[in-house]
Design an enzyme around this catalytic site. Structure first.
Site, PDB file in Angstrom:
ATOM      1  N   ASP A  46      46.909  35.800  49.167  1.00 56.51           N
ATOM      2  CA  ASP A  46      46.007  35.047  50.186  1.00 56.51           C
ATOM      3  C   ASP A  46      44.511  34.811  49.662  1.00 56.51           C
ATOM      4  OD1 ASP A  46      45.075  35.137  53.242  1.00 56.51           O
ATOM      5  OD2 ASP A  46      43.544  36.130  52.331  1.00 56.51           O
ATOM      6  N   TYR A  51      36.285  32.008  48.622  1.00 56.58           N
ATOM      7  CA  TYR A  51      36.364  32.916  47.542  1.00 56.58           C
ATOM      8  C   TYR A  51      36.004  32.411  46.087  1.00 56.58           C
ATOM      9  CZ  TYR A  51      39.224  35.654  51.323  1.00 56.58           C
ATOM     10  OH  TYR A  51      39.526  36.102  52.210  1.00 56.58           O
ATOM     11  N   LEU A 191      42.839  48.258  54.205  1.00 51.46           N
ATOM     12  CA  LEU A 191      42.700  49.535  53.541  1.00 51.46           C
ATOM     13  C   LEU A 191      40.993  50.066  54.084  1.00 51.46           C
ATOM     14  CD1 LEU A 191      44.087  49.533  50.233  1.00 51.46           C
ATOM     15  CD2 LEU A 191      45.121  50.647  52.145  1.00 51.46           C
ATOM     16  N   LYS A 232      43.935  44.230  48.769  1.00 49.66           N
ATOM     17  CA  LYS A 232      43.380  43.772  47.528  1.00 49.66           C
ATOM     18  C   LYS A 232      43.226  44.709  46.462  1.00 49.66           C
ATOM     19  CE  LYS A 232      39.254  43.333  44.906  1.00 49.66           C
ATOM     20  NZ  LYS A 232      38.302  44.276  44.940  1.00 49.66           N
ATOM     21  N   SER A 233      43.397  44.572  45.395  1.00 50.46           N
ATOM     22  CA  SER A 233      42.951  45.630  44.116  1.00 50.46           C
ATOM     23  C   SER A 233      42.888  44.774  42.889  1.00 50.46           C
ATOM     24  CB  SER A 233      43.917  46.810  44.160  1.00 50.46           C
ATOM     25  OG  SER A 233      43.450  47.653  43.187  1.00 50.46           O
TER      26      SER A 233
HETATM   27  P1  NDP Z   1      40.932  46.206  51.205  1.00 50.64           P
HETATM   28  O1  NDP Z   1      41.003  46.860  52.759  1.00 50.64           O
HETATM   29  O2  NDP Z   1      42.237  45.592  50.905  1.00 50.64           O
HETATM   30  O3  NDP Z   1      40.316  46.943  50.272  1.00 50.64           O
HETATM   31  C1  NDP Z   1      40.021  46.663  48.836  1.00 50.64           C
HETATM   32  C2  NDP Z   1      39.437  47.722  48.202  1.00 50.64           C
HETATM   33  O4  NDP Z   1      39.966  49.119  48.480  1.00 50.64           O
HETATM   34  C3  NDP Z   1      38.739  47.322  47.135  1.00 50.64           C
HETATM   35  O5  NDP Z   1      37.702  48.015  46.808  1.00 50.64           O
HETATM   36  C4  NDP Z   1      39.865  48.268  46.118  1.00 50.64           C
HETATM   37  O6  NDP Z   1      39.256  48.398  44.750  1.00 50.64           O
HETATM   38  C5  NDP Z   1      40.308  49.209  46.923  1.00 50.64           C
HETATM   39  N1  NDP Z   1      41.564  49.729  47.015  1.00 50.64           N
HETATM   40  C6  NDP Z   1      42.619  49.056  46.772  1.00 50.64           C
HETATM   41  N2  NDP Z   1      43.913  49.719  47.010  1.00 50.64           N
HETATM   42  C7  NDP Z   1      43.426  51.075  46.692  1.00 50.64           C
HETATM   43  C8  NDP Z   1      43.993  52.168  46.613  1.00 50.64           C
HETATM   44  N3  NDP Z   1      45.676  52.189  46.472  1.00 50.64           N
HETATM   45  N4  NDP Z   1      43.277  53.504  46.414  1.00 50.64           N
HETATM   46  C9  NDP Z   1      42.026  53.501  46.579  1.00 50.64           C
HETATM   47  N5  NDP Z   1      41.406  52.261  46.671  1.00 50.64           N
HETATM   48  C10 NDP Z   1      41.803  51.000  46.637  1.00 50.64           C
HETATM   49  O7  NDP Z   1      39.571  44.987  51.475  1.00 50.64           O
HETATM   50  P2  NDP Z   1      39.518  43.500  51.488  1.00 50.64           P
HETATM   51  O8  NDP Z   1      38.331  43.146  52.262  1.00 50.64           O
HETATM   52  O9  NDP Z   1      39.628  42.847  50.178  1.00 50.64           O
HETATM   53  O10 NDP Z   1      40.770  42.915  52.295  1.00 50.64           O
HETATM   54  C11 NDP Z   1      42.007  42.463  51.762  1.00 50.64           C
HETATM   55  C12 NDP Z   1      42.041  40.984  51.700  1.00 50.64           C
HETATM   56  O11 NDP Z   1      41.955  40.544  53.117  1.00 50.64           O
HETATM   57  C13 NDP Z   1      40.898  40.153  50.926  1.00 50.64           C
HETATM   58  O12 NDP Z   1      41.370  40.380  49.647  1.00 50.64           O
HETATM   59  C14 NDP Z   1      41.269  38.715  51.532  1.00 50.64           C
HETATM   60  O13 NDP Z   1      42.183  38.158  51.155  1.00 50.64           O
HETATM   61  C15 NDP Z   1      41.301  38.928  53.103  1.00 50.64           C
HETATM   62  N6  NDP Z   1      40.093  39.207  53.840  1.00 50.64           N
HETATM   63  C16 NDP Z   1      40.063  38.140  54.652  1.00 50.64           C
HETATM   64  C17 NDP Z   1      39.029  37.949  55.657  1.00 50.64           C
HETATM   65  C18 NDP Z   1      39.010  36.912  56.554  1.00 50.64           C
HETATM   66  O14 NDP Z   1      37.718  36.596  57.022  1.00 50.64           O
HETATM   67  N7  NDP Z   1      39.865  36.220  56.745  1.00 50.64           N
HETATM   68  C19 NDP Z   1      37.845  38.854  55.527  1.00 50.64           C
HETATM   69  C20 NDP Z   1      38.228  39.966  54.355  1.00 50.64           C
HETATM   70  C21 NDP Z   1      39.041  40.160  53.680  1.00 50.64           C
HETATM   71  P3  NDP Z   1      39.677  47.752  43.503  1.00 50.64           P
HETATM   72  O15 NDP Z   1      39.958  46.495  43.623  1.00 50.64           O
HETATM   73  O16 NDP Z   1      38.699  48.300  42.756  1.00 50.64           O
HETATM   74  O17 NDP Z   1      40.962  48.750  42.812  1.00 50.64           O
END
Ligand code: NDP
Length: 278
Positions: A46, A51, A191, A232-233
């Site tokens: 995604d 982005y 998350l 996302k991570s």
């Molecule tokens: P998430 O809820 O997926 O959380 C991501 C964060 O959590 C990062 O800081 C990551 O750290 C951390 N993380 C991930 N996995 C773990 C784990 N297993 N344990 C602990 N921490 C963890 O947030 P997002 O806001 O990124 O949402 C996911 C996706 O949704 C986005 O990437 C995007 O594609 C989409 N999105 C769409 C939007 C829209 O308006 N349509 C708005 C926002 C997001 P690290 O990366 O450092 O590991």
């Protein structure tokens, strides 16, 4: 390798229920991060024009050795590109950056109701779909009145609505609306952006009970609700951890406890007032 279940969208296209989000992954890191996700078994990515990592994402897919037709690729139309002609131009630009002939799913990123252009934008989406340049069209951050206008004034029903959704914002009414119209629910920030919810004692307690991490409990909750989910991570161990969610099941007691975590707290903007076009 984990076997991710698929859901069937309202136009018959099949989509992995768990994918990989790349918001806030810089373009020069996107190629390595997406490559890692594909290696771990993710087959849905995604991204979005906003982005600024469509190029890195496209490069990773092309270099992965995974056939293009086995990857479900989503991108989104940015706010400043809404309107019929602007949408068609923006789509061409996204495809060029992604280096692909088609996308699997194209989404209107935000409704921007104050500008009243999302119906015209949607008509351009219908053309892209009719021309076979996208396999499915959907929306993001739409609320029931915005969805209702598309249902009333256009012919294609969005295949899904990608919205902020996590245990503190469970979107029950919106999910009910979606179900009534065969619109799938996709959860962004599933998350809770890795913040407080991962240390909530209810979540960690359920994790201890099943021998799983807090993130795995939350992702499992989404899957059992029927949501499409795109964590996302950039951290290799977490990329792996977040797809390893198919060997256990939350029970009714777990689900009831998580239902009690709703606070109505948004981490992102309110879609009815969000008007950023920068
Ligand atoms: P998430 O809820 O997926 O959380 C991501 C964060 O959590 C990062 O800081 C990551 O750290 C951390 N993380 C991930 N996995 C773990 C784990 N297993 N344990 C602990 N921490 C963890 O947030 P997002 O806001 O990124 O949402 C996911 C996706 O949704 C986005 O990437 C995007 O594609 C989409 N999105 C769409 C939007 C829209 O308006 N349509 C708005 C926002 C997001 P690290 O990366 O450092 O590991």
């Amino acid at each position: 390798m984990s076997s991710v279940p698929h859901i069937t969208l309202n136009n018959g296209v099949s989509m992995p229920q768990l994918g990989f989000g790349v918001w806030q992954v810089p373009d020069d890191e996107a190629a390595a991060t997406v490559a890692r996700a594909l290696e771990a078994g993710y087959r849905s990515i995604d991204t979005a024009s906003a982005y600024q990592n469509e190029e890195g994402t496209g490069r990773a897919i092309a270099a992965s050795g995974v056939p293009r037709e086995e990857v479900f690729l989503t991108t989104k139309l940015w706010n400043s590109d809404q309107g019929y002609d602007a949408t068609l131009r923006a789509f061409d630009a996204s495809l060029a950056r992604l280096g692909t002939e088609y996308v699997d799913l194209y989404l209107i990123h935000w409704p921007l109701p104050m500008f009243d252009r999302y119906v015209d934008t949607w008509r351009a989406f219908e053309k892209l779909y009719a021309d076979g340049r996208v396999r499915a069209i959907g929306v993001s951050n739409f609320q029931p009145p915005h969805l209702q206008r598309l249902l009333d004034e256009t012919s294609a029903v969005p295949v899904l609505n990608q919205v902020e959704l996590h245990p503190q914002l469970q979107q029950e009414q919106l999910r009910t609306f979606h179900s009534a119209h065969e619109i799938a629910t996709e959860a962004w920030s599933p998350l809770g952006q890795g913040k407080d919810i991962l240390t909530d004692p209810v979540i960690t307690g359920i994790g201890t009970k099943h021998g799983r991490t807090a993130a795995q409990v939350i992702l499992r909750w989404h899957l059992q609700l029927g949501n499409v989910v795109i964590p996302k991570s950039v951290t290799p161990s977490r990329i792996q951890e977040n797809i390893d969610v198919f060997g256990f099941e939350l029970d009714a007691e777990d689900l009831a406890a998580i239902a009690g975590l709703e606070t109505g707290t948004r981490l992102g903007p309110d879609p009815s007032t969000m008007d950023y076009t920068g």
